[in-house]
Design a protein around this motif. Structure first.
Motif, mmCIF file in Angstrom:
data_model
loop_
_atom_site.group_PDB
_atom_site.id
_atom_site.type_symbol
_atom_site.label_atom_id
_atom_site.label_comp_id
_atom_site.label_asym_id
_atom_site.label_seq_id
_atom_site.Cartn_x
_atom_site.Cartn_y
_atom_site.Cartn_z
ATOM 1 N N LYS A 151 -10.179 -8.434 7.018
ATOM 2 C CA LYS A 151 -11.200 -9.339 6.327
ATOM 3 C C LYS A 151 -10.843 -10.709 6.726
ATOM 4 C CE LYS A 151 -7.859 -10.023 2.351
ATOM 5 N NZ LYS A 151 -6.778 -8.972 2.380
ATOM 6 N N LYS A 191 -10.956 -1.884 4.277
ATOM 7 C CA LYS A 191 -9.937 -0.887 4.102
ATOM 8 C C LYS A 191 -8.663 -1.290 4.830
ATOM 9 C CE LYS A 191 -9.828 3.404 2.857
ATOM 10 N NZ LYS A 191 -9.879 4.875 3.076
ATOM 11 N N LEU A 221 0.962 -1.127 -0.050
ATOM 12 C CA LEU A 221 -0.061 0.131 0.083
ATOM 13 C C LEU A 221 0.853 1.334 0.055
ATOM 14 C CD1 LEU A 221 -2.594 -0.771 2.830
ATOM 15 C CD2 LEU A 221 -2.941 -1.058 0.400
ATOM 16 N N LEU A 226 -11.166 2.623 10.768
ATOM 17 C CA LEU A 226 -11.138 1.187 10.201
ATOM 18 C C LEU A 226 -11.203 0.154 11.024
ATOM 19 C CD1 LEU A 226 -7.922 1.826 7.883
ATOM 20 C CD2 LEU A 226 -10.562 2.298 7.335
ATOM 21 N N ASP A 280 -15.805 2.740 8.224
ATOM 22 C CA ASP A 280 -15.767 1.556 7.074
ATOM 23 C C ASP A 280 -16.616 0.615 7.383
ATOM 24 O OD1 ASP A 280 -14.806 -0.083 5.190
ATOM 25 O OD2 ASP A 280 -13.051 -0.853 6.319
ATOM 26 N N ASP A 312 -7.927 6.047 9.476
ATOM 27 C CA ASP A 312 -7.388 6.591 8.364
ATOM 28 C C ASP A 312 -7.457 7.984 8.137
ATOM 29 O OD1 ASP A 312 -6.319 7.059 5.788
ATOM 30 O OD2 ASP A 312 -7.372 5.370 4.879
#
Ligand code: AMP
Ligand code: MG
Length: 350
Positions: free
Chosen positions: A235, A230, A117, A196, A216, A187
Motif C-alpha cells: 500500500k 493483502k 497478522l 499478492l 489481489d 498467499d
C-alpha cells in the motif's frame, strides 16, 4: 556504528566471512546479504528486539511485516502451524527460489515479524550466499529488502551502503542481484492461492502447478479505500526515486513524440528531465538525460536494471522522469507492478 563491508564470491563464498556474519545475526545484529532477487537486510527472525532494529534502520512502518528466510526445508516446520496442500506443491516446484509463501504462523514467530497478522511470509532463497549464511546462523532470518523504506530495492551492495551505511553491522557484497526485482508473494494459507506480489515466478508458472489462482486487485490497481492490499507493504508508495515518474503509453511513435514534446516543455521550465528508454528507442529522444533500462526483446534485462536505473535518476538529480511501458505478460507483470508503484499510477496515454 561502523558498517563492515566485505566482498565474497557469489557462488563459492568464503565461509569464514559467512560465519562472522552468522554470529552477528545470532547475537541480535543486522547483516545485509545478496539473494537472487534483491539484497536482504537480515536479523534473527525469532528475536523481537533484533527485528525492531530492521524497522529502525529502514525507517519502515511497523505494520509492514517482514519475510522470514530459511536455509533448508527443515527450517519451515517450526515457524508455521500448517503446510497446506498447495504450499507443498509450490515448494516442490519452486523452492529454493524467488517465491515467498504466506502461511499460518507458529506461536514462536514474534508479532514484530508479522505486524500482528496470524500469518507469516517465508522464503527459501536459492542464492549460495543467502543459503549458506542462513544455514550457518541456524535460525530463521528475517530479511526484507535492504533499502531505506520507500526507496527502490537494492540490487547491488553499493545501493545498500548508500541507504544504510552506519546503521547496520555488516554488508556482504556478492555482486549484482541476478533477477533484480523482489520475490513473488503467494498467499497459500487458505484453499485458493492468492498472488499478492508478482515476481520471477509468474502467475502462469504457478497456475501450471496448482491450477487457477486469484490475484489481489492491488497488484494492478492503485490502492484506495476499496482496494486495500493483502500484503501490507504494497500500500505504500514504493520503489520510487525522488523524481516524479510519469509513464507514457501508446504506439511506439506516439510515445516517442509525446516524450520529446514533454521533455522540451519541462526543460523550458528549468526542470531536470530524465527519460527511461530501451535499446530499441534510445536514439529517438532528442534531449533530457536518457538512460537505457534494457532490451524489450529480453525482458529479464529490464527487470535486472529497473531499480538501478531509478536510483541513477536520483543520483543525477532528475525532477521528472518519463518512462516507456512494457508488456504485462509473464515476467512483465512484475516489471509493470514496480513501475506503476514508482509512478503512483501516473500515466499519459497517447
Ligand atoms: P520486502 O521483503 O521488503 O519486499 O517486504 C516484505 C513484503 O512481504 C511486504 O510487502 C509485506 O507486506 C509482505 N508480507 C510479509 N508478511 C506478510 C503476510 N503475513 N501476509 C501478507 N504479506 C506479507
Ligand atoms: Mg521492500
Amino acid at each position: 556504528m561502523i558498517t563492515k563491508l566485505v566482498k565474497v564470491d557469489a557462488e563459492r563464498p568464503d565461509l569464514n566471512v559467512l560465519r562472522e556474519a552468522a554470529d552477528i545475526l545470532r547475537n541480535g545484529g543486522l547483516v545485509a546479504f545478496p539473494t537472487e532477487t534483491v539484497y536482504g537486510l537480515g536479523a534473527n527472525g525469532l528475536d523481537a528486539e533484533a527485528c525492531k532494529k530492521i524497522y529502525e534502520a529502514k525507517g519502515r512502518p511497523s505494520d509492514n511485516p517482514l519475510i522470514l528466510t530459511i536455509g533448508d526445508l527443515n527450517g519451515l516446520y517450526p515457524i508455521v502451524n500448517k503446510v497446506t496442500e498447495n504450499a507443498e506443491k509450490i515448494i516442490k516446484a519452486f523452492w529454493p527460489g524467488p517465491i515467498t509463501l504466506v502461511l499460518p504462523k507458529a506461536d514462536c514467530v514474534p508479532d514484530t515479524v508479522t505486524g500482528g497478522l496470524d500469518t507469516v511470509a517465508i522464503r527459501f532463497p536459492s542464492h549460495a550466499v543467502a543459503r549458506e549464511l542462513i544455514k550457518l546462523a541456524g535460525i530463521p532470518v528475517a530479511a526484507p529488502s535492504a533499502n531505506s523504506s520507500g526507496k527502490p530495492s537494492p540490487t547491488r551492495a553499493s545501493h545498500v551502503e548508500f541507504d544504510l551505511n552506519g546503521k547496520i553491522d555488516m554488508i556482504i557484497d556478492g555482486g549484482p542481484a541476478e533477477w533484480g526485482l523482489e520475490s513473488t508473494i503467494l498467499d497459500v494459507s487458505e484453499d485458493k492461492p492468492v498472488l499478492l506480489r508478482p515476481g520471477a515466478v509468474t502467475k502462469e508458472m504457478i497456475e501450471g502447478v496448482v491450477g487457477e489462482i486469484d490475484v489481489d486487485p492491488a497488484v494492478y490497481m492503485k490502492p484506495s479505500a476499496d482496494i486495500v492490499p493483502k500484503a501490507p507493504g504494497m500500500k505504500y508508495k514504493h520503489y520510487s526515486p525522488s523524481a516524479s515518474v510519469i509513464l507514457v503509453s501508446g504506439s511506439r511513435d506516439n510515445v516517442i513524440k509525446k516524450i520529446n514534446e514533454k521533455t522540451e516543455e519541462d526543460l523550458k521550465k528549468g526542470l531536470s528531465v530524465g527519460i527511461m528508454a530501451t535499446e530499441q528507442t534510445k536514439d529517438c529522444y532528442k534531449a533530457g538525460k536518457i538512460l537505457v533500462v534494457g532490451d524489450r526483446e529480453k525482458p529479464e534485462t529490464i527487470g535486472a536494471n529497473l531499480f538501478k536505473i531509478l536510483r541513477k535518476f536520483d543520483y543525477i538529480g532528475a525532477d521528472v522522469v518519463y518512462s516507456e511501458v512494457f508488456d504485462e505478460d509473464g515476467e512483465g507483470a512484475a516489471i509493470m507492478n514496480r513501475l506503476n508503484k514508482a509512478a503512483a499510477f501516473n500515466y499519459i496515454r497517447c
